[in-house]
Design an enzyme around this catalytic site. Structure first.
Site, short mmCIF file in Angstrom:
data_model
loop_
_atom_site.label_atom_id
_atom_site.label_comp_id
_atom_site.label_asym_id
_atom_site.label_seq_id
_atom_site.Cartn_x
_atom_site.Cartn_y
_atom_site.Cartn_z
N GLY A 166 0.76 -1.18 -0.11
CA GLY A 166 -0.03 0.14 -0.02
C GLY A 166 0.73 1.23 0.13
N LEU A 204 -9.44 5.10 -9.88
CA LEU A 204 -10.97 4.55 -9.76
C LEU A 204 -11.49 5.02 -8.47
CD1 LEU A 204 -10.12 1.03 -11.17
CD2 LEU A 204 -11.07 3.00 -12.71
N HIS A 236 -5.27 -0.25 3.04
CA HIS A 236 -4.89 -1.31 2.07
C HIS A 236 -4.63 -2.71 2.61
CE1 HIS A 236 -4.85 1.97 -0.77
NE2 HIS A 236 -3.76 2.71 -0.25
N LYS A 238 -6.30 -6.07 3.87
CA LYS A 238 -7.60 -6.69 3.98
C LYS A 238 -7.76 -7.19 5.61
CE LYS A 238 -6.20 -8.44 -0.32
NZ LYS A 238 -5.35 -9.56 -1.06
N GLU A 288 -2.37 -5.94 -9.80
CA GLU A 288 -1.12 -6.74 -9.65
C GLU A 288 -1.40 -8.19 -9.36
OE1 GLU A 288 1.16 -6.11 -6.05
OE2 GLU A 288 -0.51 -6.13 -4.75
N ARG A 292 2.48 -16.08 -4.83
CA ARG A 292 2.63 -16.95 -3.67
C ARG A 292 1.06 -17.27 -3.04
NH1 ARG A 292 0.26 -13.02 -0.42
NH2 ARG A 292 0.67 -10.93 -0.87
N ARG A 338 -9.78 -11.91 9.65
CA ARG A 338 -8.39 -11.89 10.15
C ARG A 338 -8.58 -11.79 11.43
NH1 ARG A 338 -4.49 -10.06 5.31
NH2 ARG A 338 -5.57 -10.77 3.48
P1 ADP Z 1 0.37 -2.93 -3.21
O1 ADP Z 1 1.23 -3.69 -3.88
O2 ADP Z 1 0.97 -1.73 -2.27
O3 ADP Z 1 -0.74 -3.62 -2.27
P2 ADP Z 1 -1.61 -2.24 -5.35
O4 ADP Z 1 -1.19 -1.81 -6.79
O5 ADP Z 1 -2.13 -3.61 -5.15
O6 ADP Z 1 -0.50 -1.90 -4.39
O7 ADP Z 1 -2.66 -1.21 -4.79
C1 ADP Z 1 -2.92 -1.14 -3.48
C2 ADP Z 1 -4.50 -0.55 -3.09
O8 ADP Z 1 -4.30 0.69 -3.64
C3 ADP Z 1 -5.66 -1.24 -4.10
O9 ADP Z 1 -6.51 -2.21 -3.51
C4 ADP Z 1 -6.41 0.11 -4.09
O10 ADP Z 1 -7.23 0.23 -2.94
C5 ADP Z 1 -5.57 1.32 -4.26
N1 ADP Z 1 -5.31 1.48 -5.70
C6 ADP Z 1 -4.22 1.09 -6.59
N2 ADP Z 1 -4.36 1.47 -7.75
C7 ADP Z 1 -5.60 2.11 -7.90
C8 ADP Z 1 -6.22 2.74 -8.91
N3 ADP Z 1 -5.56 2.67 -10.04
N4 ADP Z 1 -7.30 3.40 -8.64
C9 ADP Z 1 -7.73 3.49 -6.96
N5 ADP Z 1 -7.31 2.76 -6.27
C10 ADP Z 1 -6.18 2.12 -6.49
#
Ligand code: ADP
Length: 450
Positions: A166, A204, A236, A238, A288, A292, A338
């Site tokens: 996050g 988004l 961020h 869960k 992403e 794992r 969790r």
């Molecule tokens: P990390 O690897 O740090 O978990 P992510 O790319 O999975 O990063 O993004 C983590 C969180 O950030 C997402 O679950 C969402 O809440 C927010 N996020 C990431 N990209 C976007 C986007 N394009 N629009 C809105 N929220 C986003």
């Protein structure tokens, strides 16, 4: 196939992996830090070795000590669990070089997916729908960057290619704020992630977090094992997950699942993996891939009837998948809470001695936890002390079981987030499956805490 597996992790997942190994008739090796000396899974292991002091950097992240422990105990494979070294391509490489099996994908796959720009490019070329925006790192030219942002349309999000947990992300509402956000994120990327690349995509506003579980063997057989919704998050992270993701048409899910399978084939993926998407207005956008085992894997196990950890170990050992896509179906619905040792007034970790530990039971209830009465929660690690999983024929049945189980579960001596979960399972919007990724934080802000 190897005969003995070293589990390079701790806590509930070390126990979960140990159970999977025992079910397969494999011997287990536990490695532990001084803080985890008394853990039950350490006692149950066929062999156990202390690999260092409590600090993870000197124990669970100590690659040389872990590989040495595997050599000393004759383990043929290393299971990294989640967190720690599980997505470290260098470690996967060292394990292979030592002549051992890394239970996970190749170092090359971990590396590609660990760079979010490279991952996005790979996914787009495999036909996986991605968040609008270029699949290349931003150039240094300020005019060109402004042009890219305008083409996407504000708000946009600036992200570090190597970011994780996050961090390394900034939302930009207007063009005036773009230059600053960019320089701060670039600086953070250089300092914290060792990968200076940053990229930009559409932000988004109110998406859900939906993910697809995949499993691949070494012979090009790949299946997807349904969906999970993990929209209830704080910072961020869960908090409560479910399978399947509610309210998504089967045909759409099948289409996205098939794209994920195709992407795995194109990159030569092996083992378990998760494609994470944001879903808004019925459209999927890849963010992403996690290369794992995930914390929330039990909800998929409960709804598919497949032991994911055993499957992960089998394919790493060279077995072929024993089933095809047509054999997989989703039975009922499952939730996972969790359970964290944390005070939900201030969201501070609450380590210490557990003095009372009463578990729920009954049909459809599963607990994955290494904790118990007289267990001391260490301040050195993540605060998660277990997972409460509930399965039922329908979403409403599973939720009803989960409510009862949460009321039955009693933990004393430390603070936990059980009160927060008890509130969440009665939250009107959550009950109606009408929540986005901001819902939990909004609720915490508006309505007091747990
Ligand atoms: P990390 O690897 O740090 O978990 P992510 O790319 O999975 O990063 O993004 C983590 C969180 O950030 C997402 O679950 C969402 O809440 C927010 N996020 C990431 N990209 C976007 C986007 N394009 N629009 C809105 N929220 C986003």
């Amino acid at each position: 196939m190897f005969h003995s597996v070293l589990i390079a992790n701790r806590g509930e997942i070390a126990l979960r992996i140990q159970r999977a190994c025992r079910g397969l008739g494999l011997k287990t090796v536990a490695v532990y830090s001084e803080a985890d000396r008394d853990a039950t899974y350490v006692r149950h292991a066929d062999q156990s070795l202390c690999i260092g002091p409590a600090a993870a950097s000197e124990s669970y992240l100590n690659q040389a000590a872990i590989i040495m422990a595997a050599k000393l105990t004759g383990a043929g494979a290393i299971h990294p669990g989640y967190g720690f070294l599980s997505e470290n391509a260098g470690f996967a490489e060292r394990v292979a070089q030592a002549g051992l099996t890394f239970i996970g994908p190749s170092a090359a796959c971990i590396r590609v997916m660990g760079d979010k720009v490279a991952a996005k490019r790979a996914m787009r070329s495999a036909g996986v729908p991605c968040v609008p925006g270029p699949d290349s790192a931003l150039p240094n030219d300020a005019d060109a960057i402004r042009g890219l942002a305008r083409a996407i349309g504000y708000p946009v999000i600036v992200k570090a290619a190597g970011g994780g947990g996050g961090r390394g992300m900034r939302v930009v509402e207007t063009e005036d704020a773009l230059a600053d956000a960019l320089s701060v994120t670039r600086e953070e990327a250089r300092r914290s992630f060792g990968n200076a690349k940053v990229y930009i995509e559409k932000f988004l506003g109110s998406p859900r977090h939906v993910e697809i579980q995949v499993l691949a063997d070494m012979y090009g057989n790949v299946v997807w094992l349904g969906s999970r919704d993990c929209s209830l998050q704080r910072r961020h992270q869960k908090v409560l997950e479910e399978a399947p993701a509610p309210g998504i048409p089967d045909a759409l899910l099948a289409e996205v699942g098939a794209r994920c399978v195709e992407a795995c084939k194109q990159i030569g993926y092996l083992g378990l993996g998760t494609f994470e998407f944001l879903v808004e207005d019925g459209a999927f956008y890849f963010i992403e891939m996690n290369t794992r085992l995930q914390v929330e894997h039990p909800v998929t196990e409960m709804t598919t009837g497949i032991d994911l950890v055993q499957q992960q170990i089998r394919v790493a050992g060279g077995e072929r998948l024993g089933f095809s896509q047509a054999d997989i179906s989703c039975r009922g619905h499952a939730f996972e809470c969790r359970i964290n040792a944390e005070d939900t007034e201030r969201f501070m970790p609450s380590p210490g001695l557990i003095t009372r530990w009463e578990l729920p039971g009954g049909p459809g209830i599963r607990i994955d936890s290494h904790a118990g009465a007289c267990y001391r929660v260490s301040p050195h690690y993540d605060s998660m002390i277990g997972k409460l999983i509930a399965h039922g024929e329908t979403r409403a049945d599973a939720l009803a079981r989960l409510r009862i189980a949460l009321d039955e579960m009693q933990v004393e001596g430390i603070a936990t987030n059980l009160p927060l979960h008890r509130r969440l399972v009665r939250d009107e919007a959550f009950v109606a499956a009408d929540v986005d990724i901001h819902h939990l934080e909004h609720r915490l802000r508006d309505g007091g805490r747990g």
